[in-house]
Design a protein around this motif. Structure first.
Motif, PDB file in Angstrom:
ATOM      1  N   TRP A   1      -9.275  13.847  -2.031  1.00 49.93           N
ATOM      2  CA  TRP A   1      -7.970  13.011  -2.924  1.00 49.93           C
ATOM      3  C   TRP A   1      -8.551  11.712  -2.911  1.00 49.93           C
ATOM      4  O   TRP A   1      -8.238  10.936  -3.935  1.00 49.93           O
ATOM      5  N   LEU A   2      -8.651  10.942  -1.959  1.00 51.35           N
ATOM      6  CA  LEU A   2      -9.096   9.551  -1.986  1.00 51.35           C
ATOM      7  C   LEU A   2     -10.182   9.239  -2.972  1.00 51.35           C
ATOM      8  O   LEU A   2      -9.902   8.084  -3.851  1.00 51.35           O
ATOM      9  N   ILE A   3     -11.188   9.981  -2.794  1.00 50.03           N
ATOM     10  CA  ILE A   3     -12.434   9.710  -3.691  1.00 50.03           C
ATOM     11  C   ILE A   3     -11.927   9.740  -5.068  1.00 50.03           C
ATOM     12  O   ILE A   3     -12.631   9.070  -5.916  1.00 50.03           O
TER      13      ILE A   3
ATOM     14  N   ALA B   1       0.759  -1.184   0.000  1.00 51.83           N
ATOM     15  CA  ALA B   1       0.067  -0.013  -0.034  1.00 51.83           C
ATOM     16  C   ALA B   1       0.964   0.983   0.009  1.00 51.83           C
ATOM     17  O   ALA B   1       0.594   2.007  -0.942  1.00 51.83           O
ATOM     18  N   LEU B   2       1.958   1.205   0.866  1.00 54.83           N
ATOM     19  CA  LEU B   2       2.960   2.401   0.784  1.00 54.83           C
ATOM     20  C   LEU B   2       3.467   2.435  -0.610  1.00 54.83           C
ATOM     21  O   LEU B   2       3.677   3.821  -1.071  1.00 54.83           O
ATOM     22  N   GLY B   3       3.872   1.703  -1.371  1.00 56.26           N
ATOM     23  CA  GLY B   3       4.365   1.748  -2.529  1.00 56.26           C
ATOM     24  C   GLY B   3       3.392   2.518  -3.555  1.00 56.26           C
ATOM     25  O   GLY B   3       3.804   3.331  -4.304  1.00 56.26           O
ATOM     26  N   ALA B   4       2.217   1.968  -3.428  1.00 57.15           N
ATOM     27  CA  ALA B   4       1.124   2.572  -4.323  1.00 57.15           C
ATOM     28  C   ALA B   4       0.875   4.226  -3.968  1.00 57.15           C
ATOM     29  O   ALA B   4       0.607   4.950  -4.720  1.00 57.15           O
ATOM     30  N   LEU B   5       0.944   4.279  -2.792  1.00 55.78           N
ATOM     31  CA  LEU B   5       0.652   5.550  -2.189  1.00 55.78           C
ATOM     32  C   LEU B   5       1.709   6.666  -2.797  1.00 55.78           C
ATOM     33  O   LEU B   5       1.372   7.928  -2.894  1.00 55.78           O
ATOM     34  N   VAL B   6       2.871   6.198  -2.817  1.00 49.00           N
ATOM     35  CA  VAL B   6       3.968   7.281  -3.326  1.00 49.00           C
ATOM     36  C   VAL B   6       3.195   7.657  -4.789  1.00 49.00           C
ATOM     37  O   VAL B   6       3.808   9.052  -4.892  1.00 49.00           O
ATOM     38  N   HIS B   7       2.755   7.189  -5.539  1.00 46.13           N
ATOM     39  CA  HIS B   7       2.250   7.545  -7.015  1.00 46.13           C
ATOM     40  C   HIS B   7       1.123   8.579  -6.779  1.00 46.13           C
ATOM     41  O   HIS B   7       0.686   9.062  -7.805  1.00 46.13           O
TER      42      HIS B   7
ATOM     43  N   ILE C   1      -9.479   9.277  -6.766  1.00 42.81           N
ATOM     44  CA  ILE C   1      -8.662   8.211  -7.338  1.00 42.81           C
ATOM     45  C   ILE C   1      -9.469   7.031  -7.276  1.00 42.81           C
ATOM     46  O   ILE C   1      -8.877   5.981  -7.603  1.00 42.81           O
ATOM     47  N   GLY C   2     -10.589   6.857  -6.615  1.00 41.92           N
ATOM     48  CA  GLY C   2     -11.203   5.753  -6.303  1.00 41.92           C
ATOM     49  C   GLY C   2     -10.745   4.772  -5.400  1.00 41.92           C
ATOM     50  O   GLY C   2     -10.964   3.391  -5.239  1.00 41.92           O
ATOM     51  N   TYR C   3     -10.157   5.257  -4.342  1.00 40.62           N
ATOM     52  CA  TYR C   3      -9.528   4.541  -3.276  1.00 40.62           C
ATOM     53  C   TYR C   3     -10.230   4.915  -1.984  1.00 40.62           C
ATOM     54  O   TYR C   3     -10.701   6.095  -1.711  1.00 40.62           O
ATOM     55  N   THR C   4     -10.209   3.972  -1.080  1.00 28.12           N
ATOM     56  CA  THR C   4     -10.350   4.538   0.289  1.00 28.12           C
ATOM     57  C   THR C   4      -9.129   4.002   1.340  1.00 28.12           C
ATOM     58  O   THR C   4      -7.974   3.590   0.638  1.00 28.12           O
ATOM     59  N   ALA C   5      -9.159   4.188   2.786  1.00 27.55           N
ATOM     60  CA  ALA C   5      -8.002   3.984   3.608  1.00 27.55           C
ATOM     61  C   ALA C   5      -8.839   3.550   5.076  1.00 27.55           C
ATOM     62  O   ALA C   5      -9.925   3.747   5.314  1.00 27.55           O
ATOM     63  N   ASP C   6      -7.875   3.160   5.954  1.00 28.00           N
ATOM     64  CA  ASP C   6      -8.187   3.092   7.269  1.00 28.00           C
ATOM     65  C   ASP C   6      -8.175   4.494   7.722  1.00 28.00           C
ATOM     66  O   ASP C   6      -7.199   4.838   8.329  1.00 28.00           O
ATOM     67  N   LEU C   7      -9.166   5.199   8.012  1.00 25.59           N
ATOM     68  CA  LEU C   7      -9.174   6.602   8.558  1.00 25.59           C
ATOM     69  C   LEU C   7      -9.710   6.673   9.935  1.00 25.59           C
ATOM     70  O   LEU C   7     -10.367   7.681  10.231  1.00 25.59           O
ATOM     71  N   ALA C   8      -9.335   5.704  10.864  1.00 20.81           N
ATOM     72  CA  ALA C   8      -9.449   5.767  11.889  1.00 20.81           C
ATOM     73  C   ALA C   8      -8.765   6.785  12.827  1.00 20.81           C
ATOM     74  O   ALA C   8      -7.714   7.509  12.102  1.00 20.81           O
ATOM     75  N   PRO C   9      -9.344   7.535  13.775  1.00 21.09           N
ATOM     76  CA  PRO C   9      -8.605   9.011  14.386  1.00 21.09           C
ATOM     77  C   PRO C   9      -7.220   8.735  14.471  1.00 21.09           C
ATOM     78  O   PRO C   9      -6.655   9.771  14.568  1.00 21.09           O
TER      79      PRO C   9
ATOM     80  N   PHE D   1      -5.392   1.072   2.745  1.00 21.23           N
ATOM     81  CA  PHE D   1      -5.335   1.693   1.028  1.00 21.23           C
ATOM     82  C   PHE D   1      -5.947   0.833   0.537  1.00 21.23           C
ATOM     83  O   PHE D   1      -4.924  -0.003  -0.109  1.00 21.23           O
ATOM     84  N   LYS D   2      -6.860   0.805  -0.246  1.00 28.24           N
ATOM     85  CA  LYS D   2      -7.401   0.064  -1.139  1.00 28.24           C
ATOM     86  C   LYS D   2      -8.554   0.680  -2.246  1.00 28.24           C
ATOM     87  O   LYS D   2      -9.108   1.679  -1.669  1.00 28.24           O
ATOM     88  N   PRO D   3      -8.680  -0.045  -3.325  1.00 33.27           N
ATOM     89  CA  PRO D   3      -9.938   0.567  -4.285  1.00 33.27           C
ATOM     90  C   PRO D   3     -11.013   0.380  -3.314  1.00 33.27           C
ATOM     91  O   PRO D   3     -11.263  -0.529  -2.480  1.00 33.27           O
TER      92      PRO D   3
END
Length: 201
Positions: free
Chosen positions: A114-116, A57-63, A118-126, A146-148
Protein backbone atom coordinates in the motif's frame (compact mmCIF):
# COMPACT_ATOMS: atom_id res chain seq x y z
CA UNK A 1 1.38 14.21 34.69
CA UNK A 2 -1.44 11.93 35.77
CA UNK A 3 -4.53 13.90 36.74
CA UNK A 4 -3.73 16.86 34.48
CA UNK A 5 -6.42 17.95 32.05
CA UNK A 6 -5.93 18.72 28.36
CA UNK A 7 -8.61 20.81 26.64
CA UNK A 8 -9.00 20.70 22.87
CA UNK A 9 -11.94 21.87 20.78
CA UNK A 10 -14.15 22.30 23.83
CA UNK A 11 -13.51 18.84 25.23
CA UNK A 12 -11.55 18.07 28.38
CA UNK A 13 -9.34 14.98 28.51
CA UNK A 14 -7.99 13.97 31.91
CA UNK A 15 -4.66 12.15 31.73
CA UNK A 16 -4.92 8.84 33.55
CA UNK A 17 -1.89 6.62 32.98
CA UNK A 18 1.33 6.96 30.98
CA UNK A 19 1.26 4.12 28.42
CA UNK A 20 4.25 5.08 26.30
CA UNK A 21 7.31 7.32 26.37
CA UNK A 22 10.22 8.10 24.08
CA UNK A 23 12.75 10.88 23.67
CA UNK A 24 10.16 12.58 21.45
CA UNK A 25 6.83 12.23 23.26
CA UNK A 26 4.71 10.72 25.99
CA UNK A 27 1.41 8.94 25.45
CA UNK A 28 -1.39 8.84 28.01
CA UNK A 29 -4.63 6.97 28.45
CA UNK A 30 -7.68 9.12 29.09
CA UNK A 31 -9.84 8.72 32.18
CA UNK A 32 -13.31 7.51 31.26
CA UNK A 33 -12.65 7.01 27.55
CA UNK A 34 -10.67 3.94 26.47
CA UNK A 35 -11.27 4.77 22.81
CA UNK A 36 -8.72 7.60 22.70
CA UNK A 37 -5.28 8.54 23.95
CA UNK A 38 -3.38 11.80 24.34
CA UNK A 39 0.07 12.25 22.81
CA UNK A 40 2.28 15.06 24.08
CA UNK A 41 5.23 15.92 21.82
CA UNK A 42 8.23 17.55 23.48
CA UNK A 43 8.60 21.22 22.44
CA UNK A 44 12.12 20.58 21.11
CA UNK A 45 10.57 18.62 18.24
CA UNK A 46 8.08 21.25 17.12
CA UNK A 47 8.21 21.43 13.33
CA UNK A 48 10.76 18.61 13.08
CA UNK A 49 10.46 17.09 9.60
CA UNK A 50 10.20 13.55 10.99
CA UNK A 51 8.77 13.73 14.49
CA UNK A 52 7.10 17.11 14.70
CA UNK A 53 4.84 16.99 11.65
CA UNK A 54 2.51 14.17 12.66
CA UNK A 55 -0.64 16.27 12.46
CA UNK A 56 0.09 17.03 8.80
CA UNK A 57 0.96 13.39 8.14
CA UNK A 58 -2.29 12.22 9.71
CA UNK A 59 -4.20 14.62 7.51
CA UNK A 60 -2.54 13.13 4.43
CA UNK A 61 -3.10 9.53 5.59
CA UNK A 62 -6.86 10.05 5.73
CA UNK A 63 -6.93 10.21 1.93
CA UNK A 64 -4.95 6.99 1.38
CA UNK A 65 -7.09 4.35 3.07
CA UNK A 66 -4.02 3.05 4.90
CA UNK A 67 -5.07 1.80 8.37
CA UNK A 68 -3.86 4.24 11.01
CA UNK A 69 -4.72 5.67 14.41
CA UNK A 70 -6.93 8.57 13.41
CA UNK A 71 -6.59 12.08 14.75
CA UNK A 72 -9.49 13.33 16.88
CA UNK A 73 -8.13 16.75 17.83
CA UNK A 74 -4.85 18.67 17.97
CA UNK A 75 -3.45 21.88 19.37
CA UNK A 76 -2.54 24.60 16.83
CA UNK A 77 1.18 23.91 17.25
CA UNK A 78 0.72 20.15 16.84
CA UNK A 79 2.38 19.33 20.15
CA UNK A 80 -0.79 17.93 21.72
CA UNK A 81 -2.86 15.32 19.92
CA UNK A 82 -5.89 13.25 20.78
CA UNK A 83 -5.78 10.08 18.72
CA UNK A 84 -7.82 6.95 18.30
CA UNK A 85 -6.65 4.08 20.51
CA UNK A 86 -5.95 0.93 18.48
CA UNK A 87 -6.53 -2.22 20.51
CA UNK A 88 -4.16 -5.03 19.61
CA UNK A 89 -0.62 -6.38 19.78
CA UNK A 90 2.39 -4.54 18.43
CA UNK A 91 4.71 -6.02 15.85
CA UNK A 92 7.36 -5.99 18.59
CA UNK A 93 5.22 -8.36 20.66
CA UNK A 94 4.95 -10.77 17.74
CA UNK A 95 8.70 -10.64 17.16
CA UNK A 96 9.41 -11.27 20.85
CA UNK A 97 7.28 -14.41 20.64
CA UNK A 98 9.40 -15.82 17.82
CA UNK A 99 8.16 -14.18 14.64
CA UNK A 100 4.95 -13.17 12.90
CA UNK A 101 2.46 -15.97 12.29
CA UNK A 102 1.96 -16.78 8.57
CA UNK A 103 -1.69 -15.77 8.82
CA UNK A 104 -0.59 -12.23 9.68
CA UNK A 105 2.46 -12.03 7.44
CA UNK A 106 0.34 -11.35 4.36
CA UNK A 107 -1.13 -8.35 6.15
CA UNK A 108 2.34 -6.87 6.60
CA UNK A 109 3.00 -7.36 2.89
CA UNK A 110 -0.32 -5.67 2.18
CA UNK A 111 0.65 -2.64 4.26
CA UNK A 112 4.08 -2.48 2.60
CA UNK A 113 2.49 -2.74 -0.83
CA UNK A 114 0.00 0.00 0.00
CA UNK A 115 2.76 2.40 0.98
CA UNK A 116 4.96 1.52 -1.99
CA UNK A 117 2.08 1.86 -4.46
CA UNK A 118 1.53 5.50 -3.47
CA UNK A 119 5.25 6.29 -3.31
CA UNK A 120 5.43 6.79 0.44
CA UNK A 121 7.31 5.39 3.39
CA UNK A 122 6.62 5.59 7.14
CA UNK A 123 8.26 4.92 10.47
CA UNK A 124 7.66 1.17 10.58
CA UNK A 125 9.39 0.54 13.89
CA UNK A 126 7.96 -2.59 15.57
CA UNK A 127 6.29 -0.49 18.26
CA UNK A 128 4.53 1.64 15.65
CA UNK A 129 2.59 -1.20 14.03
CA UNK A 130 -0.36 -2.80 15.84
CA UNK A 131 -2.45 -5.70 14.62
CA UNK A 132 -5.93 -4.32 15.20
CA UNK A 133 -7.98 -6.78 17.26
CA UNK A 134 -11.27 -5.61 15.77
CA UNK A 135 -10.47 -5.33 12.08
CA UNK A 136 -7.57 -7.77 11.77
CA UNK A 137 -5.30 -5.31 9.97
CA UNK A 138 -1.82 -3.99 10.68
CA UNK A 139 -2.33 -0.39 11.69
CA UNK A 140 0.14 2.49 11.80
CA UNK A 141 -0.19 4.09 15.24
CA UNK A 142 2.51 6.75 14.80
CA UNK A 143 2.40 8.73 11.58
CA UNK A 144 5.37 11.02 12.15
CA UNK A 145 7.51 9.34 9.47
CA UNK A 146 4.84 9.25 6.76
CA UNK A 147 6.42 10.97 3.76
CA UNK A 148 7.42 10.35 0.13
CA UNK A 149 10.04 7.62 -0.10
CA UNK A 150 11.39 4.80 -2.28
CA UNK A 151 10.13 1.18 -2.12
CA UNK A 152 13.36 -0.04 -0.53
CA UNK A 153 12.82 2.26 2.46
CA UNK A 154 9.60 0.41 3.28
CA UNK A 155 10.93 -3.13 2.84
CA UNK A 156 14.25 -2.56 4.61
CA UNK A 157 12.44 -1.49 7.77
CA UNK A 158 10.41 -4.69 7.85
CA UNK A 159 13.20 -7.03 6.79
CA UNK A 160 14.33 -8.05 10.26
CA UNK A 161 15.38 -11.57 11.20
CA UNK A 162 13.16 -11.42 14.30
CA UNK A 163 10.17 -10.84 12.04
CA UNK A 164 10.48 -14.26 10.43
CA UNK A 165 11.47 -16.38 13.44
CA UNK A 166 14.59 -18.24 14.57
CA UNK A 167 14.09 -21.47 12.62
CA UNK A 168 16.10 -21.11 9.35
CA UNK A 169 13.79 -23.29 7.26
CA UNK A 170 10.61 -21.63 8.47
CA UNK A 171 12.17 -18.17 8.23
CA UNK A 172 13.20 -18.82 4.63
CA UNK A 173 9.67 -19.88 3.72
CA UNK A 174 8.21 -16.86 5.52
CA UNK A 175 10.50 -14.48 3.65
CA UNK A 176 9.51 -16.06 0.36
CA UNK A 177 5.81 -15.74 1.19
CA UNK A 178 6.29 -12.10 2.11
CA UNK A 179 8.03 -11.31 -1.19
CA UNK A 180 5.55 -13.33 -3.25
CA UNK A 181 2.64 -11.54 -1.60
CA UNK A 182 4.27 -8.15 -2.13
CA UNK A 183 5.05 -8.97 -5.78
CA UNK A 184 1.44 -9.99 -6.35
CA UNK A 185 0.10 -6.80 -4.79
CA UNK A 186 2.41 -4.48 -6.70
CA UNK A 187 2.31 -6.45 -9.94
CA UNK A 188 5.42 -8.16 -11.36
CA UNK A 189 5.53 -5.67 -14.22
CA UNK A 190 5.07 -2.58 -12.04
CA UNK A 191 7.78 0.06 -11.89
CA UNK A 192 7.72 -0.15 -8.09
CA UNK A 193 8.50 -3.87 -8.06
CA UNK A 194 11.22 -3.49 -10.69
CA UNK A 195 12.78 -0.63 -8.72
CA UNK A 196 12.66 -2.68 -5.54
CA UNK A 197 14.37 -5.66 -7.11
CA UNK A 198 16.99 -3.49 -8.81
CA UNK A 199 17.91 -1.59 -5.64
CA UNK A 200 17.76 -4.61 -3.38
CA UNK A 201 20.76 -6.00 -5.26
Amino acid sequence: MAGDTVRLKGTAYRLEKKIGESHVSTVWSVAGDPRVLVKLVRPDFKGDSHYGMEVEALGALVHTGIPHARLKAASPDGLVMVKEFVDGETLQTHMDRGGVHPSRMSGLAALAGWLIAIGYTADLAPANLVHDSWFGKWTLVDAGGFKPGPPLSVVEQLWKEELFGPDPAKAGAAKQRFLTNLRTRLGPASLSWKELIRNAG
